[in-house]
Write a protein that holds these residues in place. Sequence first.
Motif, PDB file in Angstrom:
ATOM      1  N   GLU A  83      21.797  41.038  -3.781  1.00 17.66           N
ATOM      2  CA  GLU A  83      21.173  41.467  -2.533  1.00 17.66           C
ATOM      3  C   GLU A  83      19.899  40.630  -2.413  1.00 17.66           C
ATOM      4  OE1 GLU A  83      19.907  45.582  -2.210  1.00 17.66           O
ATOM      5  OE2 GLU A  83      19.522  45.356  -0.053  1.00 17.66           O
ATOM      6  N   VAL A  84      19.884  39.733  -1.449  1.00 19.62           N
ATOM      7  CA  VAL A  84      18.805  38.754  -1.325  1.00 19.62           C
ATOM      8  C   VAL A  84      17.916  39.137  -0.142  1.00 19.62           C
ATOM      9  CG1 VAL A  84      18.278  36.313  -1.004  1.00 19.62           C
ATOM     10  CG2 VAL A  84      20.367  36.979  -2.209  1.00 19.62           C
ATOM     11  N   ASP A  85      16.617  39.173  -0.383  1.00 23.17           N
ATOM     12  CA  ASP A  85      15.682  39.457   0.711  1.00 23.17           C
ATOM     13  C   ASP A  85      15.624  38.294   1.674  1.00 23.17           C
ATOM     14  OD1 ASP A  85      14.611  41.457  -1.373  1.00 23.17           O
ATOM     15  OD2 ASP A  85      13.519  41.915   0.487  1.00 23.17           O
ATOM     16  N   PHE A  86      15.740  38.585   2.952  1.00 22.96           N
ATOM     17  CA  PHE A  86      15.508  37.537   3.938  1.00 22.96           C
ATOM     18  C   PHE A  86      14.051  37.587   4.381  1.00 22.96           C
ATOM     19  CE2 PHE A  86      14.885  35.868   8.159  1.00 22.96           C
ATOM     20  CZ  PHE A  86      15.402  34.596   8.007  1.00 22.96           C
ATOM     21  N   LEU A  87      13.354  36.488   4.147  1.00 31.32           N
ATOM     22  CA  LEU A  87      11.994  36.292   4.656  1.00 31.32           C
ATOM     23  C   LEU A  87      12.013  34.944   5.365  1.00 31.32           C
ATOM     24  CD1 LEU A  87      10.553  37.455   1.327  1.00 31.32           C
ATOM     25  CD2 LEU A  87       9.681  38.400   3.453  1.00 31.32           C
ATOM     26  N   PRO A  88      11.481  34.894   6.588  1.00 29.58           N
ATOM     27  CA  PRO A  88      11.627  33.658   7.376  1.00 29.58           C
ATOM     28  C   PRO A  88      11.133  32.406   6.665  1.00 29.58           C
ATOM     29  CG  PRO A  88      10.751  35.427   8.740  1.00 29.58           C
ATOM     30  CD  PRO A  88      10.781  35.948   7.335  1.00 29.58           C
ATOM     31  N   ASP A  89      10.123  32.545   5.790  1.00 27.15           N
ATOM     32  CA  ASP A  89       9.588  31.357   5.120  1.00 27.15           C
ATOM     33  C   ASP A  89      10.180  31.150   3.724  1.00 27.15           C
ATOM     34  OD1 ASP A  89       8.419  33.533   3.962  1.00 27.15           O
ATOM     35  OD2 ASP A  89       6.364  32.778   4.029  1.00 27.15           O
ATOM     36  N   ALA A 138      11.530  46.387  16.487  1.00 29.20           N
ATOM     37  CA  ALA A 138      11.725  45.092  17.153  1.00 29.20           C
ATOM     38  C   ALA A 138      11.590  43.947  16.151  1.00 29.20           C
ATOM     39  CB  ALA A 138      10.720  44.930  18.290  1.00 29.20           C
ATOM     40  N   GLU A 139      10.564  44.013  15.307  1.00 25.79           N
ATOM     41  CA  GLU A 139      10.374  42.923  14.347  1.00 25.79           C
ATOM     42  C   GLU A 139      11.470  42.928  13.290  1.00 25.79           C
ATOM     43  OE1 GLU A 139       6.739  42.754  12.062  1.00 25.79           O
ATOM     44  OE2 GLU A 139       7.290  40.770  11.305  1.00 25.79           O
ATOM     45  N   TYR A 140      11.849  44.126  12.863  1.00 31.18           N
ATOM     46  CA  TYR A 140      12.926  44.242  11.878  1.00 31.18           C
ATOM     47  C   TYR A 140      14.203  43.585  12.413  1.00 31.18           C
ATOM     48  CZ  TYR A 140      16.600  46.278   9.021  1.00 31.18           C
ATOM     49  OH  TYR A 140      17.696  46.431   8.218  1.00 31.18           O
ATOM     50  N   PHE A 141      14.590  43.926  13.637  1.00 30.86           N
ATOM     51  CA  PHE A 141      15.831  43.361  14.190  1.00 30.86           C
ATOM     52  C   PHE A 141      15.695  41.874  14.469  1.00 30.86           C
ATOM     53  CE2 PHE A 141      17.971  47.402  14.488  1.00 30.86           C
ATOM     54  CZ  PHE A 141      19.293  47.011  14.326  1.00 30.86           C
ATOM     55  N   ASP A 142      14.471  41.431  14.768  1.00 29.85           N
ATOM     56  CA  ASP A 142      14.262  40.000  14.951  1.00 29.85           C
ATOM     57  C   ASP A 142      14.538  39.265  13.635  1.00 29.85           C
ATOM     58  OD1 ASP A 142      13.399  37.776  16.602  1.00 29.85           O
ATOM     59  OD2 ASP A 142      11.722  37.661  15.198  1.00 29.85           O
ATOM     60  N   ALA A 147      18.297  36.314   9.919  1.00 30.59           N
ATOM     61  CA  ALA A 147      19.117  36.310   8.700  1.00 30.59           C
ATOM     62  C   ALA A 147      20.571  36.012   9.040  1.00 30.59           C
ATOM     63  CB  ALA A 147      19.007  37.647   7.977  1.00 30.59           C
ATOM     64  N   ALA A 148      21.073  36.624  10.098  1.00 33.36           N
ATOM     65  CA  ALA A 148      22.464  36.384  10.511  1.00 33.36           C
ATOM     66  C   ALA A 148      22.644  34.956  11.012  1.00 33.36           C
ATOM     67  CB  ALA A 148      22.876  37.390  11.583  1.00 33.36           C
ATOM     68  N   VAL A 149      21.686  34.470  11.786  1.00 29.21           N
ATOM     69  CA  VAL A 149      21.756  33.101  12.313  1.00 29.21           C
ATOM     70  C   VAL A 149      21.777  32.085  11.166  1.00 29.21           C
ATOM     71  CG1 VAL A 149      20.401  31.319  13.511  1.00 29.21           C
ATOM     72  CG2 VAL A 149      20.684  33.580  14.550  1.00 29.21           C
ATOM     73  N   SER A 150      21.073  32.373  10.086  1.00 25.71           N
ATOM     74  CA  SER A 150      20.918  31.415   8.992  1.00 25.71           C
ATOM     75  C   SER A 150      22.246  31.047   8.351  1.00 25.71           C
ATOM     76  CB  SER A 150      19.983  31.980   7.916  1.00 25.71           C
ATOM     77  OG  SER A 150      20.659  32.942   7.118  1.00 25.71           O
ATOM     78  N   PHE A 180      21.478  40.658  17.687  1.00 25.51           N
ATOM     79  CA  PHE A 180      21.829  40.581  16.265  1.00 25.51           C
ATOM     80  C   PHE A 180      23.346  40.429  16.084  1.00 25.51           C
ATOM     81  CE2 PHE A 180      23.328  43.371  12.726  1.00 25.51           C
ATOM     82  CZ  PHE A 180      23.099  42.470  11.694  1.00 25.51           C
ATOM     83  N   LEU A 181      24.108  41.233  16.792  1.00 27.46           N
ATOM     84  CA  LEU A 181      25.569  41.202  16.623  1.00 27.46           C
ATOM     85  C   LEU A 181      26.161  39.894  17.126  1.00 27.46           C
ATOM     86  CD1 LEU A 181      26.352  44.907  17.573  1.00 27.46           C
ATOM     87  CD2 LEU A 181      26.456  43.879  15.279  1.00 27.46           C
TER      88      LEU A 181
END
Length: 267
Positions: A83-89, A138-142, A147-150, A180-181
């Motif tokens: 389970e990997v944390d997604f952080l934008p940076d 809002a920020e969570y779903f952003d 994460a999904a786009v990546s 998101f979907l």
Amino acid sequence: MALPADYHMHTPLCRHATGEPVEYAAHAVKLGLTEVGLSDHSPMLEDTFDDWRMRNDQLDEYVARVRQAQRDFPQLTIRLALEVDFLPDRVEWVRELAERHPWDYFIGSVHYISGGWDIDSPFKRELWDRCDVNAVWAEYFDRLTQAAVSGLFEIIGHTDLPKKFGHLPSHDITPLVTRFLHACKATDTAIELNTAGLRKDCREIYPSRAILEQAFAHGVAITFGSDAHAPGEVGADFVQAVALAKSVGYTRCRRFAARVKTDVALI
Ligand SMILES: [Zn+2]
Ligand SMILES: [Zn+2]
């Protein structure tokens, strides 16, 4: 009823779970599961990042413990995952982790929003009293959408985690969920039905029925996970989760081996 694979299970290396992989496997066999996956919290580049994940130098030990369970329970298919944390940076870090072992899948989870707040932390609950709940959603779903786009993950974890302590948005989040979907569909990323929500204040599977209905309508695939932090939680409430999935229309769920998907019937 044959239960689906439990793809979300932790180990004591993350410092807030009990039971070794062999014990999770033993419980899975007792329940009649045919496939599970260990998906403990991935390390960060700096071990000081937080205190609820394995250290960087424990990754090989984690893999060794999963391999031991595979040897001890040849009758059970045991997948090797994180389970990997997604952080934008931290996108490069996810790629580095992917190179280090022959993983079967990665669950991409958002626990952190900006300001270094892990929103599901029981030790930071008071932050919820001081924040703008809608802004957190809002920020969570952003971040979840990023994460999904990546395309770095096979599965996105606990899709509506901000509801954990009962903090629900006061406005319609359908546009956030839809965006998101669409990203999940575009990258063929699955979401999980995570039964841990039933054991939290929200008393509800992640995601909600409303989100799951939208996921089905968008053709997004699903997996199942107990998010077990103890062997006795393996497969917890899977009968309920399968019933929920079927009730919104799902007839198939997804499995992974060596990061390659197979869609199987939901019996
Ligand atoms: Zn998580
Ligand atoms: Zn988890």
